[in-house]
Enzyme design. Structure first.
Site, PDB file in Angstrom:
ATOM      1  N   ASN A  10      33.679  35.878  42.243  1.00  0.00           N
ATOM      2  CA  ASN A  10      34.840  36.604  42.747  1.00  0.00           C
ATOM      3  C   ASN A  10      35.211  35.937  44.065  1.00  0.00           C
ATOM      4  O   ASN A  10      34.577  36.174  45.081  1.00  0.00           O
ATOM      5  CB  ASN A  10      34.477  38.082  42.951  1.00  0.00           C
ATOM      6  CG  ASN A  10      35.597  38.851  43.650  1.00  0.00           C
ATOM      7  OD1 ASN A  10      36.731  38.374  43.735  1.00  0.00           O
ATOM      8  ND2 ASN A  10      35.277  40.032  44.152  1.00  0.00           N
ATOM      9  N   LYS A  12      37.749  36.326  45.880  1.00  0.00           N
ATOM     10  CA  LYS A  12      38.526  37.167  46.806  1.00  0.00           C
ATOM     11  C   LYS A  12      39.714  36.356  47.339  1.00  0.00           C
ATOM     12  O   LYS A  12      40.258  35.543  46.606  1.00  0.00           O
ATOM     13  CB  LYS A  12      37.630  37.719  47.914  1.00  0.00           C
ATOM     14  CG  LYS A  12      36.350  38.337  47.339  1.00  0.00           C
ATOM     15  CD  LYS A  12      35.545  39.114  48.315  1.00  0.00           C
ATOM     16  CE  LYS A  12      34.304  39.662  47.604  1.00  0.00           C
ATOM     17  NZ  LYS A  12      33.534  40.566  48.429  1.00  0.00           N
ATOM     18  N   HIS A  95      37.645  46.757  42.047  1.00  0.00           N
ATOM     19  CA  HIS A  95      36.691  46.283  43.051  1.00  0.00           C
ATOM     20  C   HIS A  95      36.717  47.241  44.246  1.00  0.00           C
ATOM     21  O   HIS A  95      37.762  47.792  44.575  1.00  0.00           O
ATOM     22  CB  HIS A  95      37.066  44.859  43.486  1.00  0.00           C
ATOM     23  CG  HIS A  95      36.009  44.241  44.345  1.00  0.00           C
ATOM     24  ND1 HIS A  95      35.915  44.500  45.688  1.00  0.00           N
ATOM     25  CD2 HIS A  95      34.989  43.400  44.042  1.00  0.00           C
ATOM     26  CE1 HIS A  95      34.882  43.841  46.175  1.00  0.00           C
ATOM     27  NE2 HIS A  95      34.293  43.162  45.207  1.00  0.00           N
ATOM     28  N   GLU A  97      36.831  46.750  47.293  1.00  0.00           N
ATOM     29  CA  GLU A  97      37.832  46.396  48.315  1.00  0.00           C
ATOM     30  C   GLU A  97      39.221  46.876  47.892  1.00  0.00           C
ATOM     31  O   GLU A  97      40.032  47.282  48.722  1.00  0.00           O
ATOM     32  CB  GLU A  97      37.811  44.874  48.561  1.00  0.00           C
ATOM     33  CG  GLU A  97      36.575  44.469  49.346  1.00  0.00           C
ATOM     34  CD  GLU A  97      36.072  43.073  49.054  1.00  0.00           C
ATOM     35  OE1 GLU A  97      36.808  42.250  48.489  1.00  0.00           O
ATOM     36  OE2 GLU A  97      34.895  42.804  49.394  1.00  0.00           O
ATOM     37  N   GLU A 167      28.227  47.434  41.853  1.00  0.00           N
ATOM     38  CA  GLU A 167      28.252  46.807  43.170  1.00  0.00           C
ATOM     39  C   GLU A 167      28.121  47.859  44.265  1.00  0.00           C
ATOM     40  O   GLU A 167      29.124  48.472  44.675  1.00  0.00           O
ATOM     41  CB  GLU A 167      29.578  46.062  43.380  1.00  0.00           C
ATOM     42  CG  GLU A 167      29.831  44.960  42.383  1.00  0.00           C
ATOM     43  CD  GLU A 167      30.735  43.880  42.969  1.00  0.00           C
ATOM     44  OE1 GLU A 167      30.292  42.741  43.069  1.00  0.00           O
ATOM     45  OE2 GLU A 167      31.875  44.200  43.346  1.00  0.00           O
ATOM     46  N   GLY A 173      28.949  41.515  50.752  1.00  0.00           N
ATOM     47  CA  GLY A 173      29.297  40.694  51.912  1.00  0.00           C
ATOM     48  C   GLY A 173      28.433  40.954  53.136  1.00  0.00           C
ATOM     49  O   GLY A 173      28.761  40.513  54.233  1.00  0.00           O
ATOM     50  N   SER A 213      25.911  40.463  47.533  1.00  0.00           N
ATOM     51  CA  SER A 213      25.037  39.468  48.165  1.00  0.00           C
ATOM     52  C   SER A 213      24.097  38.762  47.172  1.00  0.00           C
ATOM     53  O   SER A 213      22.957  38.438  47.519  1.00  0.00           O
ATOM     54  CB  SER A 213      24.258  40.085  49.324  1.00  0.00           C
ATOM     55  OG  SER A 213      25.159  40.578  50.303  1.00  0.00           O
ATOM     56  N   GLY A 234      30.352  37.067  45.178  1.00  0.00           N
ATOM     57  CA  GLY A 234      31.424  36.784  46.129  1.00  0.00           C
ATOM     58  C   GLY A 234      31.147  35.499  46.894  1.00  0.00           C
ATOM     59  O   GLY A 234      31.340  34.394  46.385  1.00  0.00           O
TER      60      GLY A 234
HETATM   61  P1  PGA Z   1      29.310  39.211  47.916  1.00  0.00           P
HETATM   62  O1  PGA Z   1      30.523  39.938  47.176  1.00  0.00           O
HETATM   63  O2  PGA Z   1      28.547  38.444  46.873  1.00  0.00           O
HETATM   64  O3  PGA Z   1      29.940  38.323  48.932  1.00  0.00           O
HETATM   65  O4  PGA Z   1      28.471  40.293  48.524  1.00  0.00           O
HETATM   66  C1  PGA Z   1      30.358  40.478  45.898  1.00  0.00           C
HETATM   67  C2  PGA Z   1      31.625  41.125  45.426  1.00  0.00           C
HETATM   68  O5  PGA Z   1      32.331  41.730  46.247  1.00  0.00           O
HETATM   69  O6  PGA Z   1      31.961  41.067  44.233  1.00  0.00           O
END
Ligand code: PGA
Length: 251
Positions: A10, A12, A95, A97, A167, A173, A213, A234
């Site tokens: 992803n 983003k 997601h 976000e 998630e 993140g 992460s 991500g």
């Molecule tokens: P991250 O994001 O691997 O940077 O923690 C995962 C995601 O938001 O899908």
């Protein structure tokens, strides 16, 4: 067990169209022999170039969002037919976000999931609790609720083609990965919920990813847990070496 591990990046809001094509051109050779299903979830403007670059490779392409209507006065939105016409395979829906910054709810997630199927796209549906919710002890209830509403009205056959990404928001993140036991516990709860709603056959087939992460060092342990069928990645999906290692995790 026959579920194929899915390693989905992803991106983003990262990479220009040109950077995206360069990345996928390099990635396709590196993952040509990966056993997992490799997916890159890229910004809308990167889709045409990335789809072209991925042609003939084993890389599948995902959009990061879609609107549920076919067309109309929805400034700034992109519809299912527009994505399908480009040759998009998957679409990430709900997601955290999008839920946090763009007002998406379980109800809009459900509408988008239906629209994805209507236009031949496979949904990757994101669910997960905040740190407060985890501390309040409501993770299981919350995630079951999110899953139930997201899938409302789908047929059992459709549910088999859904990918659910668990998630936990506190792990996204932050560099703070859920332990493989924590991730497995919730993925197993989600599979149990699918079993109650759609029966064991569907529960055995549906793929449930972990996200938050995921990196080159922890992917193998996570992906080898019985109810975790890969990851939504991500930050680490933006780096060739890391994403290659994740796609080629140790079985
Ligand atoms: P991250 O994001 O691997 O940077 O923690 C995962 C995601 O938001 O899908």
């Amino acid at each position: 067990m026959s579920r194929k591990i899915i390693a989905a990046g992803n991106w983003k809001m990262n990479k220009t169209a040109k950077e995206a094509v360069e990345f996928v051109n390099a990635l396709k050779e590196r993952v040509a022999d990966a056993d997992s299903e490799v997916v890159v979830g890229v910004p809308f403007v990167c889709l045409p170039g990335v789809i072209e670059a991925a042609k003939g490779s084993n890389i599948k392409v995902a959009a990061q969002n879609m609107h549920w209507e076919e067309k109309g006065a929805f400034t700034g939105e992109v519809s299912g037919p527009m994505l399908a016409d480009l040759g998009v395979d998957y679409v990430i829906i709900g997601h955290s976000e999008r839920r946090q910054y763009f007002g998406e709810t379980d109800e809009t997630v459900n509408k988008k999931v239906h629209a994805a199927f209507k236009y031949g796209l496979k949904p990757i549906v994101c669910v997960g609790e905040s740190l407060t919710q985890r501390e309040q002890g409501v993770t299981a209830e919350l995630v079951r609720y999110q899953v139930k509403i997201a899938l409302l009205g789908l047929s059992a056959e459709q549910v088999k083609d859904v990918v659910i990404a668990y998630e936990p928001i506190w792990a996204i993140g932050t560099g703070k990965t859920a332990t493989s036991e924590q991730a497995e516990e919730v993925c197993a709860i989600i599979r149990g919920c699918i079993k109650e709603l759609y029966g064991s056959e569907v529960a055995e087939v549906i793929r449930i990813q972990y996200g938050g992460s995921v990196n080159a060092a922890n992917a193998s342990e996570l992906f080898n847990m019985p109810d975790i069928d890969g990851g939504l990645v991500g930050g680490a999906s933006l780096k060739l070496d890391d994403f290659e290692k994740i796609a080629k995790y140790n079985k």
